[in-house]
Design a protein around this motif. Structure first.
Motif, PDB file in Angstrom:
ATOM      1  N   GLU A   1       0.830  -1.212   0.000  1.00 49.28           N
ATOM      2  CA  GLU A   1       0.000   0.000   0.000  1.00 49.28           C
ATOM      3  C   GLU A   1       0.860   1.256   0.000  1.00 49.28           C
ATOM      4  N   ASP A   2       1.905   1.275   0.819  1.00 47.59           N
ATOM      5  CA  ASP A   2       2.776   2.447   0.893  1.00 47.59           C
ATOM      6  C   ASP A   2       3.492   2.692  -0.432  1.00 47.59           C
ATOM      7  N   PHE A   3       4.020   1.640  -1.051  1.00 44.86           N
ATOM      8  CA  PHE A   3       4.727   1.788  -2.326  1.00 44.86           C
ATOM      9  C   PHE A   3       3.768   2.190  -3.443  1.00 44.86           C
ATOM     10  N   ASN A   4       2.556   1.662  -3.393  1.00 42.89           N
ATOM     11  CA  ASN A   4       1.605   1.861  -4.486  1.00 42.89           C
ATOM     12  C   ASN A   4       1.084   3.295  -4.564  1.00 42.89           C
ATOM     13  N   ILE A   5       1.182   4.035  -3.468  1.00 48.04           N
ATOM     14  CA  ILE A   5       0.684   5.417  -3.441  1.00 48.04           C
ATOM     15  C   ILE A   5       1.339   6.267  -4.524  1.00 48.04           C
ATOM     16  N   SER A   6       2.618   6.048  -4.790  1.00 49.69           N
ATOM     17  CA  SER A   6       3.353   6.881  -5.743  1.00 49.69           C
ATOM     18  C   SER A   6       3.187   6.433  -7.193  1.00 49.69           C
ATOM     19  N   LEU A   7       2.424   5.373  -7.431  1.00 55.73           N
ATOM     20  CA  LEU A   7       2.311   4.811  -8.779  1.00 55.73           C
ATOM     21  C   LEU A   7       0.991   5.165  -9.445  1.00 55.73           C
ATOM     22  N   SER A   8       1.049   5.387 -10.758  1.00 55.22           N
ATOM     23  CA  SER A   8      -0.169   5.576 -11.538  1.00 55.22           C
ATOM     24  C   SER A   8      -0.808   4.205 -11.774  1.00 55.22           C
ATOM     25  N   PRO A   9      -2.131   4.176 -11.879  1.00 55.19           N
ATOM     26  CA  PRO A   9      -2.786   2.892 -12.180  1.00 55.19           C
ATOM     27  C   PRO A   9      -2.315   2.351 -13.534  1.00 55.19           C
ATOM     28  N   LEU A  10      -2.266   1.047 -13.629  1.00 55.27           N
ATOM     29  CA  LEU A  10      -1.832   0.411 -14.879  1.00 55.27           C
ATOM     30  C   LEU A  10      -2.968   0.359 -15.892  1.00 55.27           C
ATOM     31  N   LYS A  11      -2.602   0.525 -17.180  1.00 54.19           N
ATOM     32  CA  LYS A  11      -3.582   0.424 -18.252  1.00 54.19           C
ATOM     33  C   LYS A  11      -3.267  -0.755 -19.161  1.00 54.19           C
ATOM     34  N   SER A  12      -2.196  -1.484 -18.823  1.00 51.58           N
ATOM     35  CA  SER A  12      -1.801  -2.667 -19.572  1.00 51.58           C
ATOM     36  C   SER A  12      -0.858  -3.477 -18.696  1.00 51.58           C
ATOM     37  N   PHE A  13      -0.550  -4.683 -19.143  1.00 47.55           N
ATOM     38  CA  PHE A  13       0.458  -5.478 -18.449  1.00 47.55           C
ATOM     39  C   PHE A  13       1.836  -4.871 -18.696  1.00 47.55           C
ATOM     40  N   ILE A  14       2.771  -5.165 -17.814  1.00 41.24           N
ATOM     41  CA  ILE A  14       4.131  -4.638 -17.923  1.00 41.24           C
ATOM     42  C   ILE A  14       5.052  -5.722 -18.441  1.00 41.24           C
ATOM     43  N   LEU A  15       5.925  -5.343 -19.374  1.00 45.90           N
ATOM     44  CA  LEU A  15       6.971  -6.258 -19.807  1.00 45.90           C
ATOM     45  C   LEU A  15       8.044  -6.256 -18.722  1.00 45.90           C
ATOM     46  N   PRO A  16       8.417  -7.428 -18.199  1.00 45.37           N
ATOM     47  CA  PRO A  16       9.429  -7.462 -17.140  1.00 45.37           C
ATOM     48  C   PRO A  16      10.738  -6.842 -17.626  1.00 45.37           C
ATOM     49  N   GLY A  17      11.268  -5.923 -16.853  1.00 48.84           N
ATOM     50  CA  GLY A  17      12.527  -5.276 -17.234  1.00 48.84           C
ATOM     51  C   GLY A  17      12.658  -3.933 -16.549  1.00 48.84           C
ATOM     52  N   GLY A  18      13.326  -3.029 -17.231  1.00 44.89           N
ATOM     53  CA  GLY A  18      13.569  -1.707 -16.678  1.00 44.89           C
ATOM     54  C   GLY A  18      14.963  -1.615 -16.122  1.00 44.89           C
ATOM     55  N   VAL A  19      15.111  -0.857 -15.047  1.00 42.78           N
ATOM     56  CA  VAL A  19      16.420  -0.715 -14.411  1.00 42.78           C
ATOM     57  C   VAL A  19      16.829  -2.085 -13.851  1.00 42.78           C
ATOM     58  N   PRO A  20      18.130  -2.324 -13.657  1.00 43.56           N
ATOM     59  CA  PRO A  20      18.571  -3.653 -13.208  1.00 43.56           C
ATOM     60  C   PRO A  20      17.843  -4.183 -11.975  1.00 43.56           C
ATOM     61  N   ALA A  21      17.662  -3.373 -10.949  1.00 40.43           N
ATOM     62  CA  ALA A  21      16.998  -3.862  -9.730  1.00 40.43           C
ATOM     63  C   ALA A  21      15.567  -4.292 -10.027  1.00 40.43           C
ATOM     64  N   ALA A  22      14.865  -3.528 -10.846  1.00 41.48           N
ATOM     65  CA  ALA A  22      13.486  -3.887 -11.190  1.00 41.48           C
ATOM     66  C   ALA A  22      13.446  -5.177 -12.000  1.00 41.48           C
ATOM     67  N   ALA A  23      14.345  -5.316 -12.944  1.00 42.88           N
ATOM     68  CA  ALA A  23      14.385  -6.540 -13.756  1.00 42.88           C
ATOM     69  C   ALA A  23      14.647  -7.758 -12.871  1.00 42.88           C
ATOM     70  N   HIS A  24      15.547  -7.617 -11.915  1.00 37.11           N
ATOM     71  CA  HIS A  24      15.832  -8.729 -11.002  1.00 37.11           C
ATOM     72  C   HIS A  24      14.627  -9.027 -10.112  1.00 37.11           C
ATOM     73  N   LEU A  25      13.899  -7.992  -9.705  1.00 35.49           N
ATOM     74  CA  LEU A  25      12.702  -8.229  -8.893  1.00 35.49           C
ATOM     75  C   LEU A  25      11.615  -8.934  -9.696  1.00 35.49           C
ATOM     76  N   HIS A  26      11.503  -8.615 -10.976  1.00 35.41           N
ATOM     77  CA  HIS A  26      10.542  -9.334 -11.813  1.00 35.41           C
ATOM     78  C   HIS A  26      10.917 -10.815 -11.903  1.00 35.41           C
ATOM     79  N   LEU A  27      12.201 -11.101 -12.010  1.00 33.58           N
ATOM     80  CA  LEU A  27      12.637 -12.502 -12.023  1.00 33.58           C
ATOM     81  C   LEU A  27      12.329 -13.168 -10.679  1.00 33.58           C
ATOM     82  N   ALA A  28      12.629 -12.492  -9.583  1.00 30.85           N
ATOM     83  CA  ALA A  28      12.323 -13.036  -8.254  1.00 30.85           C
ATOM     84  C   ALA A  28      10.818 -13.260  -8.102  1.00 30.85           C
ATOM     85  N   ARG A  29      10.013 -12.364  -8.669  1.00 32.07           N
ATOM     86  CA  ARG A  29       8.549 -12.504  -8.611  1.00 32.07           C
ATOM     87  C   ARG A  29       8.100 -13.773  -9.315  1.00 32.07           C
ATOM     88  N   THR A  30       8.664 -14.062 -10.483  1.00 31.71           N
ATOM     89  CA  THR A  30       8.232 -15.257 -11.218  1.00 31.71           C
ATOM     90  C   THR A  30       8.693 -16.530 -10.502  1.00 31.71           C
TER      91      THR A  30
END
Length: 189
Positions: A104-133
């Motif tokens: 909830e705290d992290f989500n406050i700063s985010l805009s609502p999604l209008k589509s699915f996200i392709l896993p990737g982005g900055v290195p930490a985010a890409a690694h978190l997407h891998l950890a998520r799967t």
């Protein structure tokens, strides 16, 4: 505190391993696969920590500790030989509540999604997407285990919430969602 005096015991050389209560079982058992997937998710989170922010690193460090608790929970039957439950080795509601509050705290700063996200982005985010799967895989295995074994039901809840947490945190690290690359259905036709 755990003390490891000897790293190799040769006890697993024949494809068997020991649970926390000393019970021997095949390394090919579904329970051992689930424990291994939890360990793999923990390692992927460790890699993500190398490039995460200080705030994200603190949350991820807590999660890594929780995942050791979760692995211990899976490794020790819900009831010990004396019939007593060892609560310190169990995932508890407060660990799940903390994940939910952080989401909830992290989500406050985010805009609502209008589509699915392709896993990737900055290195930490890409690694978190891998950890998520990897976490989702562990969750599927634990869900299957619950059909045949007595498993702490909060393990499944924790893993489900953790995958959501990792997704939201990946978006935060991707410049608060600005660095997310959205899926464009049929965009390459």
């Amino acid at each position: 505190m755990v003390r490891l005096d000897k790293i190799f015991t040769k006890g697993g050389d024949q494809g068997m391993t020991s649970l926390g209560d000393g019970k021997r079982m095949a390394k090919s058992d579904l329970l051992i696969h689930a424990i291994g997937d939890v360990d793999e998710a923990n390692a992927a989170i460790g890699v993500a920590r190398l490039t995460s922010t200080e705030a994200a690193d603190a949350a991820l460090r807590r999660i890594q500790n929780d995942l050791f608790d979760l692995g211990a929970d899976l490794s020790v039957p819900p009831l010990g030989a004396d019939g007593e439950t060892d609560e310190k080795l169990r995932i508890v509601e407060s660990q799940i509540s903390r994940l939910e509050q952080e989401i909830e705290d992290f989500n406050i700063s985010l805009s609502p999604l209008k589509s699915f996200i392709l896993p990737g982005g900055v290195p930490a985010a890409a690694h978190l997407h891998l950890a998520r799967t990897i976490t989702r895989r562990a969750e599927r295995l634990v869900a299957e285990l619950t059909q045949s074994q007595d498993i702490n039901p909060l393990i499944l809840v924790y893993l489900n919430r953790l995958s959501d947490h990792l997704f939201v945190l990946a978006r935060v690290l991707n410049h608060k969602g600005e660095g997310d690359e959205l899926w464009r259905p049929a965009g390459n036709r």
